[in-house]
Design an enzyme around this catalytic site. Structure first.
Site, PDB file in Angstrom:
ATOM      1  CB  SER A 156      -4.225  85.600  23.149  1.00 50.24           C
ATOM      2  OG  SER A 156      -5.166  86.223  22.921  1.00 50.24           O
ATOM      3  CG  LEU A 157      -9.821  85.902  22.804  1.00 52.04           C
ATOM      4  CD1 LEU A 157     -10.550  86.013  21.562  1.00 52.04           C
ATOM      5  CD2 LEU A 157      -9.728  87.582  24.007  1.00 52.04           C
TER       6      LEU A 157
END
Length: 131
Positions: A21-22
């Site tokens: 997700s980052l």
């Protein structure tokens, strides 16, 4: 076959980013981050924009072409919130051009000069996940 035109500023620098997700930018344009607007009905992906993710910013700053292979919540061995190994962890879909379609295989004709791997935080994330 698609190819970069000669003289392209990106032809000499290629970076592949592999992550979660980052890396993909999950929640980076939402009013309250990854929780979206708080109603739990708005699709959370609505609040992400990969062009503002750190991976896109880095490749832009380096004038590099990029490939971003990332999926929110995926781990190397187990996904976020799992208490054991996940059959659908990141390695299961890395070779796909469409993550949800196991028959859509990626050709791997694009060769990066550098690979940035940012996986692992989901392997022990969430309730009940213990090392």
């Amino acid at each position: 076959d698609a190819a970069l035109p000669q003289g392209s500023p990106f032809a000499n620098r290629r970076i592949e980013f592999i992550g979660d997700s980052l890396t993909v930018g999950y929640g980076n344009v939402g009013p309250s981050g990854c929780t979206g607007n708080g109603d739990n009905e708005t699709p959370r992906y609505k609040w992400q924009d990969n062009s503002y993710a750190w991976s896109a910013v880095v490749s832009d700053r380096l004038s590099a072409d990029r490939s971003i292979v990332a999926w929110s919540g995926k781990g190397i061995m187990r996904n976020f919130g799992s208490d054991g190994p996940s059959s659908d962890a990141f390695p299961a879909f890395y070779d796909r051009s469409l993550g949800s379609d196991s028959n859509a295989k990626w050709g791997f004709g694009w060769t990066p000069h550098a690979v940035v791997l940012t996986l692992g935080s989901n392997d022990f994330g969430g309730d009940g996940a213990k090392p």
